[in-house]
Write an enzyme that holds these catalytic residues in place. Sequence first.
Site, short mmCIF file in Angstrom:
data_model
loop_
_atom_site.label_atom_id
_atom_site.label_comp_id
_atom_site.label_asym_id
_atom_site.label_seq_id
_atom_site.Cartn_x
_atom_site.Cartn_y
_atom_site.Cartn_z
CD GLU A 68 -0.55 -5.04 8.40
OE1 GLU A 68 -1.11 -4.08 7.86
OE2 GLU A 68 0.61 -5.39 8.14
CD1 TRP A 90 -3.03 -1.76 9.96
CD2 TRP A 90 -3.71 0.02 8.80
NE1 TRP A 90 -2.95 -2.08 8.64
CE2 TRP A 90 -3.36 -1.01 7.89
CE3 TRP A 90 -4.17 1.23 8.29
CZ2 TRP A 90 -3.46 -0.85 6.52
CZ3 TRP A 90 -4.26 1.39 6.92
CH2 TRP A 90 -3.92 0.36 6.05
CE1 TYR A 143 -3.94 -3.76 2.26
CE2 TYR A 143 -4.74 -1.97 3.63
CZ TYR A 143 -3.86 -2.45 2.68
OH TYR A 143 -2.91 -1.62 2.13
CB CYS A 201 -0.76 0.06 -0.44
SG CYS A 201 -1.12 1.68 0.26
NE ARG A 221 -3.89 1.95 -3.65
CZ ARG A 221 -3.53 3.09 -3.05
NH1 ARG A 221 -2.86 4.01 -3.72
NH2 ARG A 221 -3.84 3.30 -1.79
CG ASP A 224 6.48 4.23 2.94
OD1 ASP A 224 7.71 4.31 2.74
OD2 ASP A 224 5.95 4.64 3.98
#
Length: 319
Positions: A68, A90, A143, A201, A221, A224
């Site tokens: 990733e 994803w 991203y 995120c 920000r 999880d």
Amino acid sequence: MNEYHVDTNYLNLLKKIMNDREFRSKEEERTGTGTKGIFGHQYRCPNVSENFPLLTTKKVHFKSIVTELLWKLSGSTNIRPLVLANNRIWNEWPYQNYLKENNLEETYPRYSKEWKEYMDEFIEKIKADEEFAEKWGGLGPTYGHHIRNFDGYDSANNTFVEGFDQLKSAIETIKNNPGSRRIIISLWNATENPYTLLPPCPCFYQFSVLGGKLHLQLYQRSCDVFLGVPFNTAQDSLFLLIMAQVCGLPAGDFIHTFGDAHVYSNHFDQVNEQLSREPRPMPRVTINPEVKSIEEMTVEDVTLHDYDPHPSIKGQVAV
């Protein structure tokens, strides 16, 4: 166990959320799952070249972390390269968008058995059909786009145009002006966020050269904590190792700063199981010393040593 052991830091965060938390109901929370959470937290992972912060209280799939990260650093925003690498991180977001755009959300209710089975078919089609993947496998300007092509999205025509390569700029600054306090990669672009399936995120990176070492702080920000944070801490520590190598510097500390840190209600049992486990010694990660640029780096150039974790603990991602 050392106070800077990643599991100690992480388990303390889990305990804080479970004990001192605020509730966000299913109605208030975007995914409709509900959370316990806190706002604002930080932990430090020193000397990541010797003590790599990959959790040992549950097994974390390291190869997925590597694939990733390299996908992000390549600038890609389509899941097909990940799918071809058997990386499932994803899959849910383009799949749910596909159901929505084709009026199939009622036919395949989210998280149902039918939803999961049809997602397998969707992913097989992404893998086999490049044209289908081009149409339905994209995440929008997120991203990799922000890292390599910041502000390069034409929303009127839904096309990518030439933007600013933040990664290249950061590397050049570290090499040529290491005293700079402006070595920043921002993944937050408010004008482009409406056009992506999930705004980043982890969204703000700052590098610093101090004491002859390269350090990295991340601001995340939305966190999880059960599923995402173990990947985020390890992945961006690996990002630091890679940047240090291509810039010719030793890697120093990774600092993880959290905004909204939460545990989803369907992860409470898994969290309690993980909190019952004792941390084990942290592993090491090495990178092929022959690799001098990010563009030439492959998964095989990254090696994990001495990783002896507890068994993995499964959990459903909230989309």
